[in-house]
Design a protein around this motif. Structure first.
Motif, mmCIF file in Angstrom:
data_model
loop_
_atom_site.group_PDB
_atom_site.id
_atom_site.type_symbol
_atom_site.label_atom_id
_atom_site.label_comp_id
_atom_site.label_asym_id
_atom_site.label_seq_id
_atom_site.Cartn_x
_atom_site.Cartn_y
_atom_site.Cartn_z
ATOM 1 N N TYR A 119 -19.879 104.750 10.552
ATOM 2 C CA TYR A 119 -21.092 104.852 9.741
ATOM 3 C C TYR A 119 -21.701 106.244 9.872
ATOM 4 C CZ TYR A 119 -26.086 104.841 9.011
ATOM 5 O OH TYR A 119 -27.353 105.198 8.639
ATOM 6 N N LEU A 120 -21.800 106.716 11.107
ATOM 7 C CA LEU A 120 -22.431 108.021 11.316
ATOM 8 C C LEU A 120 -21.643 109.126 10.637
ATOM 9 C CD1 LEU A 120 -23.573 107.739 15.016
ATOM 10 C CD2 LEU A 120 -25.008 107.803 12.993
ATOM 11 N N ASN A 121 -20.344 108.984 10.618
ATOM 12 C CA ASN A 121 -19.521 109.966 9.917
ATOM 13 C C ASN A 121 -19.894 110.024 8.441
ATOM 14 O OD1 ASN A 121 -17.663 111.804 10.728
ATOM 15 N ND2 ASN A 121 -16.315 110.224 11.575
ATOM 16 N N VAL A 122 -19.989 108.840 7.869
ATOM 17 C CA VAL A 122 -20.380 108.755 6.462
ATOM 18 C C VAL A 122 -21.761 109.352 6.270
ATOM 19 C CG1 VAL A 122 -21.029 107.134 4.649
ATOM 20 C CG2 VAL A 122 -18.983 106.725 6.008
ATOM 21 N N PHE A 123 -22.646 108.980 7.164
ATOM 22 C CA PHE A 123 -24.036 109.424 7.085
ATOM 23 C C PHE A 123 -24.130 110.945 7.195
ATOM 24 C CE2 PHE A 123 -27.722 110.632 9.687
ATOM 25 C CZ PHE A 123 -28.734 110.290 8.828
ATOM 26 N N GLN A 130 -20.619 89.655 1.680
ATOM 27 C CA GLN A 130 -19.752 90.282 0.698
ATOM 28 C C GLN A 130 -18.580 90.991 1.365
ATOM 29 O OE1 GLN A 130 -22.540 92.739 -1.326
ATOM 30 N NE2 GLN A 130 -22.726 91.342 -3.059
ATOM 31 N N ASN A 131 -18.894 91.695 2.435
ATOM 32 C CA ASN A 131 -17.857 92.455 3.112
ATOM 33 C C ASN A 131 -17.820 92.074 4.579
ATOM 34 O OD1 ASN A 131 -19.279 94.765 1.092
ATOM 35 N ND2 ASN A 131 -17.106 94.372 0.886
ATOM 36 N N THR A 132 -16.732 92.408 5.227
ATOM 37 C CA THR A 132 -16.658 92.198 6.667
ATOM 38 C C THR A 132 -16.788 93.546 7.351
ATOM 39 O OG1 THR A 132 -14.282 92.444 6.594
ATOM 40 C CG2 THR A 132 -15.154 90.201 6.424
ATOM 41 N N VAL A 133 -16.837 93.481 8.670
ATOM 42 C CA VAL A 133 -17.020 94.708 9.435
ATOM 43 C C VAL A 133 -15.850 95.656 9.213
ATOM 44 C CG1 VAL A 133 -17.345 95.586 11.769
ATOM 45 C CG2 VAL A 133 -18.368 93.414 11.108
ATOM 46 N N GLU A 134 -14.690 95.094 8.911
ATOM 47 C CA GLU A 134 -13.509 95.958 8.784
ATOM 48 C C GLU A 134 -13.487 96.703 7.453
ATOM 49 O OE1 GLU A 134 -12.861 92.578 9.950
ATOM 50 O OE2 GLU A 134 -13.147 93.484 11.922
ATOM 51 N N ASP A 135 -14.196 96.184 6.504
ATOM 52 C CA ASP A 135 -14.138 96.716 5.138
ATOM 53 C C ASP A 135 -14.858 98.052 5.012
ATOM 54 O OD1 ASP A 135 -12.625 95.463 3.380
ATOM 55 O OD2 ASP A 135 -14.164 94.068 2.661
ATOM 56 N N GLN A 136 -14.381 99.083 5.666
ATOM 57 C CA GLN A 136 -15.221 100.263 5.719
ATOM 58 C C GLN A 136 -15.307 101.012 4.392
ATOM 59 O OE1 GLN A 136 -13.705 101.683 9.311
ATOM 60 N NE2 GLN A 136 -15.329 100.594 10.357
ATOM 61 N N MET A 137 -14.224 100.970 3.655
ATOM 62 C CA MET A 137 -14.221 101.662 2.368
ATOM 63 C C MET A 137 -15.298 101.071 1.443
ATOM 64 S SD MET A 137 -12.837 104.276 1.672
ATOM 65 C CE MET A 137 -12.716 105.048 0.096
ATOM 66 N N ALA A 138 -15.311 99.735 1.399
ATOM 67 C CA ALA A 138 -16.273 99.047 0.519
ATOM 68 C C ALA A 138 -17.704 99.319 0.971
ATOM 69 C CB ALA A 138 -15.993 97.555 0.522
ATOM 70 N N LEU A 139 -17.876 99.309 2.278
ATOM 71 C CA LEU A 139 -19.220 99.569 2.800
ATOM 72 C C LEU A 139 -19.671 100.964 2.423
ATOM 73 C CD1 LEU A 139 -19.079 98.019 6.369
ATOM 74 C CD2 LEU A 139 -20.380 97.201 4.431
ATOM 75 N N TRP A 140 -18.738 101.886 2.507
ATOM 76 C CA TRP A 140 -19.100 103.272 2.185
ATOM 77 C C TRP A 140 -19.500 103.387 0.716
ATOM 78 C CZ3 TRP A 140 -16.378 106.855 -0.989
ATOM 79 C CH2 TRP A 140 -16.940 108.143 -0.984
ATOM 80 N N LYS A 141 -18.697 102.739 -0.127
ATOM 81 C CA LYS A 141 -19.001 102.804 -1.555
ATOM 82 C C LYS A 141 -20.374 102.201 -1.833
ATOM 83 C CE LYS A 141 -14.722 103.097 -4.032
ATOM 84 N NZ LYS A 141 -13.525 102.309 -4.289
ATOM 85 N N ASN A 142 -20.662 101.179 -1.095
ATOM 86 C CA ASN A 142 -21.926 100.488 -1.324
ATOM 87 C C ASN A 142 -23.130 101.328 -0.905
ATOM 88 O OD1 ASN A 142 -23.434 98.181 -2.028
ATOM 89 N ND2 ASN A 142 -23.708 97.762 0.157
ATOM 90 N N ASN A 190 -31.086 104.005 7.213
ATOM 91 C CA ASN A 190 -29.975 103.733 6.308
ATOM 92 C C ASN A 190 -28.954 102.766 6.881
ATOM 93 O OD1 ASN A 190 -30.574 105.327 3.932
ATOM 94 N ND2 ASN A 190 -30.495 107.048 5.330
ATOM 95 N N PHE A 191 -28.936 102.648 8.174
ATOM 96 C CA PHE A 191 -27.969 101.731 8.769
ATOM 97 C C PHE A 191 -28.253 100.288 8.360
ATOM 98 C CE2 PHE A 191 -26.278 99.310 12.476
ATOM 99 C CZ PHE A 191 -24.952 99.596 12.237
ATOM 100 N N VAL A 192 -29.520 99.994 8.221
ATOM 101 C CA VAL A 192 -29.890 98.643 7.797
ATOM 102 C C VAL A 192 -29.275 98.336 6.439
ATOM 103 C CG1 VAL A 192 -31.841 97.193 7.166
ATOM 104 C CG2 VAL A 192 -32.042 98.764 9.069
ATOM 105 N N LYS A 193 -29.331 99.327 5.556
ATOM 106 C CA LYS A 193 -28.778 99.099 4.224
ATOM 107 C C LYS A 193 -27.261 99.091 4.255
ATOM 108 C CE LYS A 193 -32.848 100.624 1.932
ATOM 109 N NZ LYS A 193 -33.631 101.831 1.956
ATOM 110 N N TYR A 194 -26.718 99.847 5.184
ATOM 111 C CA TYR A 194 -25.263 99.877 5.339
ATOM 112 C C TYR A 194 -24.750 98.501 5.744
ATOM 113 C CZ TYR A 194 -20.766 101.670 7.107
ATOM 114 O OH TYR A 194 -19.445 101.915 7.338
ATOM 115 N N CYS A 195 -25.505 97.818 6.557
ATOM 116 C CA CYS A 195 -25.056 96.517 7.063
ATOM 117 C C CYS A 195 -25.354 95.374 6.106
ATOM 118 C CB CYS A 195 -25.740 96.210 8.391
ATOM 119 S SG CYS A 195 -25.184 97.267 9.689
#
Lengths: 706, 452
Positions: B222-226, B259-271, B247-252
């Motif tokens: 997450y921090l990398n994305v951030f 909708q997504n799981t913890v592993e779904d990092q690509m989707a989380l990033w897009k979101n 922003n982490f709250v919104k990330y989670c």
């Protein structure tokens, strides 16, 4: 003081300390209150008009206060919750609430006071309100804040049977943050000793700092203060509440990043002042609790002052208060200004001959007399009992009229508020000002509105009607007014029939019309076709469908009702008792210093009230007038540049008129010359003249006209 | 000894050289400490925390104080003495350890106290040392040579965001030992921010009232994305920490809603990408947008235009403000041409032709507001207002309330009653918005635009 003297006080200025608040020392206040009571007794507190005035005003004030509390309560409770929960977790930044208040700070003084009271009651006793005038620099600010916090504690712990000897008064210079810290730790240490560790954090009370006028603070002082407070945030749980008048961006323009990073701002919006005004008007002054009505002119004046000059509701209320005082001080006749029928008839029964004469002096009484037959005219003028009966009847009529006026204005508002361009305005106050100034149903705007209503669709119209019904329901059902009830039932039946409308039926009707047209439009030559078309445009609105017919009926019913009830107040006799329409108070409400100064210098008798200076017209100069007035009046006669010597000669000829035969120059006595010089200096100070280099021994005028 | 050093390295990452340096200077009790150490570095580079923890871990006697709160020298001296002596004040009668009015008193009391208790090796830390420049002139030189003046082996650490050259003055100051705290780079920021993981867990739990299980790897992702969004705009650690929490709250959020799981990092990033972009706009503003009014707030923070709309001003006050703007941004000699109906014909001169081709730097609107006299303001006010309005006190009050709201500022002395001078503080966008609400064409009356 004699009672007679005080009856005609409309020109005097009287101070009433009826809103007297006791001082901190009980003894003092008791003594003073006694004085006030005595003073009122000797003045006109026994007069009927004053009694009804003061009771009415008290009633209104109470209502306004309740309304204020109710309106502010939602913001208030959100703020209080914010303060409560702000230190639930460890925070690194100071939690800050920014309350956007609107530009009139005096209006919000009461709000901040109730806010601090509420916080004191429900969250924490440690509240400090800082005002910019006490906080010129950081030292004063901190001393002021800590003084408030620590003192609060002393009065708080008073109940804890602390004897006076143990409490030593802190010197101002001793107050700094390390003292506050040790005071705070000392206070909550005992708690932590007795209770387990977990409760310790809960026991710690928050320190709330309210800064109600953010804009007027010196930005540098505030920056420093926030930085200092943030150093202590781990030991002293601060919460800030800022009252911001303009917009939230002021916060960022006045605080640099290194400061704003120390606070965490949450924004709270309070109501716009125009909404606030509408609320006050609709719930207090346009309600049945306020029999005092403002006439169109006065009302417009107050609204104009509000919209154009200050947007201050507080000022608006004070203006009304002034108008009310002016209104009631007319005399005992105004005691009849009440909605309570029993009360008014009781008052009339108690009226003396003088009081009735007072009523007879009202302008509209003449109209009443003129409309009567000769015999009745004499009876009205001479027979007090007969007159009292007539008066009672007329008052009852007026009471009924005013009540209905407000009800129907509201109904009219529902109908017209969302029309395109809103010809009659969107607020109740707009309608009110028209309705009290003239016959609203005759006005072109009203006619335009009803024209527009004629094009309304069924859904809109039925929505509006049901809105009106909802409004009327709680206004009339418990009263037995037949006409109103009829009106209500009529509207109800309209709404019912509209709801029962079968859409298919309507469409059928439309189709039918179209079919007719198509038959007619078969093969025709050009000329005939043209004629046909022309004829059709004329007759197009003739075939109405059922809804259109119903709509027409509704609108005529409504406009009939409005025409019946929304008549101008002037058409009633004795309308002056309820309606105050004396525009001459304008000069008292809006101060204009220039004309006041001109008046004072031009006609000193107006203010001095002496007999010696009475002048037939403004161009006359008398030697009894003050010197400066003489000099001023003389300078009005001059052009752009004034010759000092000529001015002096003219001055002398008035102050000390000696006949001089020849052209020999008279010797000016030093005393007179000094007086003249002083006048010139005073006029220069007032800004009427200034010295000029263009010509020797001349001064330049700075104003025009004479 | 090595134990404390390694502990320090652990708790305070990415500041190894600085810690080593300071440790070398202060850790050895038998060696003399340096007289003064000057620590410099930008905001939130860990200066204060490093010094504080180091002194605590080394168990040296010390007094740390922030000079911002010492608005008088008296407070500065008394607080130092209180802290060194461990004096506790009685809130009923708060007497400091000793009363100090000036540096001489301070030195005297310091000497007296050193007889009672050994002050050898103790340290005075002055945070925000740049404030010393605004205080009494003798403070800085005296603190720089405190050891010499007091005769006690005591050291002073100055912490400041400025370089030491900014302190140089006439007084002869010996150059102190300097330690530089440079800004963190991206990897260091990532490492420090990832220490915030416990906080992040708690915040998520608070927000959604049920916790999600994630490991350090997830948080670092997450921090990398951030940081990929924020690193360009901001290097300030505390601001980054604040924004990352929000922003982490919104990330989670998608994980909580399922909708997504913890592993779904690509989707989380897009979101979260659009959220990150929009919160970049409110960087440094520190407005808490976690409630229902956040739409309104974002608007009012985001653009100037809406702030002009949200400002409630009475009608005449708006016109007064417009008149003030015109007076500030037009030169007085243009007034006749702009505001009078029959101003006569003006001879065209070469200068005027040149005026037409003005470059933008010479535009009045770019040159900042110029002061104007009160009379000029009123004259312009009356000429731009269509209706006739009496000159009365309420109007005058408006001017002073505009000053109070900081829309105008008074530039002349207050004691000068005659001919007060003002400046208009609002910018062109703001005044354009205001004039639009009263349907007034401001461009017509600005000499910059009317030439064109």
């Amino acid at each position: 003081m004699e009672v007679d003297q005080t009856v005609s006080v409309s020109k005097g200025v009287f101070v009433f300390k009826n809103n007297f608040k006791p001082l901190t020392k009980l003894v003092k206040s008791k003594r003073k209150q006694k004085n006030v009571v005595n003073y009122q007794n000797t003045a006109f507190s026994s007069n009927a008009w004053y009694q009804s005035y003061s009771s009415l005003w008290q009633n209104i004030e109470e209502k306004i206060e309740n309304l204020n509390n109710a309106m502010f309560s939602s913001v208030l409770s959100r703020l209080v919750n914010f303060v409560k929960s702000s230190h639930d977790f460890d925070v690194e930044e100071i939690p800050t609430a920014a309350l956007l208040t609107g530009i009139n700070m005096p209006d919000h003084a009461a709000q901040f006071k109730s806010l601090s009271n509420q916080i004191k009651e429900s969250v924490t006793p440690h509240v400090a309100c800082l005002h910019s005038q006490d906080c010129q620099n950081i030292k004063y600010l901190i001393e002021n804040m800590i003084g408030q916090l620590v003192k609060e504690d002393e009065s708080f712990s008073d109940e804890d049977s602390l004897s006076d000897s143990t409490r030593t008064h802190l010197k101002k210079s001793q107050l700094n943050l390390s003292v506050l810290q040790c005071w705070y730790e000392n206070m909550y240490q005992e708690h932590s000793q007795t209770s387990p560790k977990k409760q310790k954090t809960k026991n710690k009370k928050i320190l709330v700092i309210i800064i109600s006028d953010f804009e007027s603070f010196n930005a540098e002082v505030l920056q420093k203060f926030i930085l200092i407070a943030s150093c202590y945030i781990r030991v002293l749980p601060f919460v800030f509440i800022f009252g911001i008048a303009t917009s939230i961006s002021t916060l960022h323009t006045s605080l640099p990043y290194k400061v704003s990073s120390k606070i965490c701002v949450k924004v709270f919006n309070s109501q716009r002042s125009t909404c606030y005004l509408n609320e006050i008007l609709e719930n207090v002054f346009f309600s049945t609790s306020c029999p005092f009505q403002m006439g169109g002119k006065v009302f417009n004046l107050f609204i104009d002052i509000f919209l154009f000059y200050d947007l201050s509701v507080n000022n608006f209320i004070q203006n009304i208060k002034y108008a009310m005082a002016e209104h009631f001080s007319y005399g005992n006749a105004m005691a009849l200004c009440s909605f309570n029928k029993k009360e008014t008839s009781a008052i009339i029964a108690e009226f003396s001959h003088e009081d009735l004469e007072n009523v007879r002096h009202l302008l509209s009484f003449r109209k009443l007399v003129e409309s009567e037959t000769y015999e009745n005219q004499i009876r009205l003028l001479t027979d007090d009992d007969y007159f009292a009966n007539v008066l009672t009847e007329e008052i009852v009529k007026l009471q009924k009229y005013i009540r209905r006026l407000h009800i129907f204005l509201k109904c009219l508002l529902i109908l017209v508020e969302d029309l395109p361009k809103a010809p009659l305005g969107q607020q109740l106050r707009d309608l009110y000002s028209v309705a009290t100034a003239k016959n609203i149903t005759n006005s072109p705007e009203y006619k335009e509105c009803f024209k527009l209503l004629g094009f309304q669709s069924m859904e809109e119209l039925s929505k509006k009607l049901s809105k009106i019904l909802d409004y009327l329901e709680d206004k009339i059902l418990f009263k037995h007014e037949n006409k109103m009830k009829d009106f209500y039932e009529q509207l109800e039946s309209f709404v019912d029939s509209m709801n029962n409308f079968n859409m298919a039926e309507m469409e059928e009707a439309v189709v039918e019309i179209e079919n007719n047209e198509q038959v007619a439009l078969k093969s025709l030559d050009r000329k005939q076709f043209k004629e046909k078309l022309f004829g059709m445009t004329k007759s197009q609105n003739q075939p109405l469908n059922r809804y259109e017919k119903l709509r027409e009926k509704i609108i005529t019913t409504l406009s009939q009702a409005f025409e019946e009830y929304l008549i101008e107040p002037k058409s009633f006799y004795f309308h002056e008792i309820f309606f105050f329409n004396n525009i001459s108070i304008q000069s008292n409400i809006i101060g204009s210093h220039r004309s006041a100064i001109h008046n004072a210098l031009n006609d000193p008798q107006y203010y001095l009230q002496c007999d010696c200076c009475t002048i037939p017209n403004s161009s006359v100069i008398k030697h009894t007038m003050p010197d400066i007035c003489i000099a001023y009046k003389l300078h009005l006669e001059c052009g752009k540049i004034i010759n000092l010597y000529d001015w002096l000669q003219a001055f002398l000829s008035i102050v000390d008129p000696i006949e001089i035969d020849d052209e020999t120059k008279r010797i000016v006595s030093p005393e007179l010359q000094a007086r003249f010089t002083q006048c010139v200096a005073e006029l220069e100070y007032l800004g009427f003249i200034k010295s000029t280099k263009r010509k020797a021994d001349h001064v330049a005028r700075l104003t025009w006209g004479g | 000894m090595d134990q404390t050093l390694s502990l320090l390295h652990q708790t305070l990452p990415c500041r190894a050289t600085q810690i080593d340096h300071l440790h070398n200077l202060f850790a050895y009790k038998d060696e003399p400490h340096p007289e003064t150490v000057y620590i410099q570095g930008g905001p939130s580079t860990g200066k204060s925390i490093v010094v504080t923890t180091l002194l605590e871990k080394l168990e040296l006697k010390h007094a740390i104080l922030n000079l911002v709160e010492c608005y008088t020298a008296k407070i500065l001296f008394e607080t130092i003495l209180n802290k060194l002596s461990g004096h506790r004040m009685d809130p009923k009668n708060p007497v400091p350890y000793a009363k100090c009015e000036n540096m001489m008193d301070f030195l005297q009391h310091l000497k007296n106290y050193s007889l009672e208790d050994d002050l050898t090796g103790s340290v005075i830390v002055l945070d925000k040392a740049e404030e010393l420049r605004n205080m009494e002139f003798n403070l800085l030189p005296a603190f720089m040579r405190l050891k010499e003046l007091s005769g006690i082996p005591i050291s002073v650490i100055l912490i400041s965001e400025l370089v030491f050259q900014k302190f140089l003055s006439k007084a002869n100051i010996v150059d102190p030992m300097k330690i530089d705290f440079p800004q963190y780079n991206k990897d260091e920021l990532l490492e420090i921010l990832s220490m915030d993981i416990e906080n992040a867990r708690r915040i998520v739990e608070n927000e959604y009232e049920h916790s999600i299980d994630f490991d350090l790897e997830f948080y670092k992702n997450y921090l990398n994305v951030f940081l990929s969004v924020f690193y360009r705009a901001c290097r300030d650690l505390s601001e980054l920490k604040y924004m990352s929490r929000i922003n982490f709250v919104k990330y989670c959020q998608p994980i909580i809603t399922g909708q997504n799981t913890v592993e779904d990092q690509m989707a989380l990033w897009k979101n979260v990408a659009p959220t990150l972009k929009s919160s970049l706009a409110v960087l440094y503003l520190r407005i808490d947008t976690s409630n229902q009014t956040d739409q309104v707030v974002k608007h009012s923070v985001g653009s100037k235009e809406t702030s002009a709309q949200s400002l409630e001003l009475p009608f005449y006050a708006k016109y007064l403000l417009i008149a003030a703007y015109l007076a500030s941004y037009n030169s007085a000699k243009d007034d006749k041409r702009l505001f009078m109906k029959f101003h006569g014909k003006k001879m065209k001169k070469l200068k005027d032709v040149k005026m037409k081709s003005k470059v933008s730097e010479q535009l009045n609107t770019q040159l900042g507001p110029k002061p104007f006299a009160f009379d000029r303001l009123l004259a312009i006010f009356y000429s731009i207002l269509d209706e006739k309005v009496g000159f009365n006190n309420n109007l005058l009050v408006q001017v002073s309330s505009l000053v109070e709201l900081r829309l105008l500022s008074s530039v002349s002395d207050n004691c000068f009653l005659d001919g007060q001078k003002y400046k208009c503080n609002v910018n062109f966008d703001f005044i354009q918005e205001i004039s639009r609400t009263v349907r007034f064409n401001i461009r017509k009356y600005l000499s910059d635009f009317s030439h064109i």
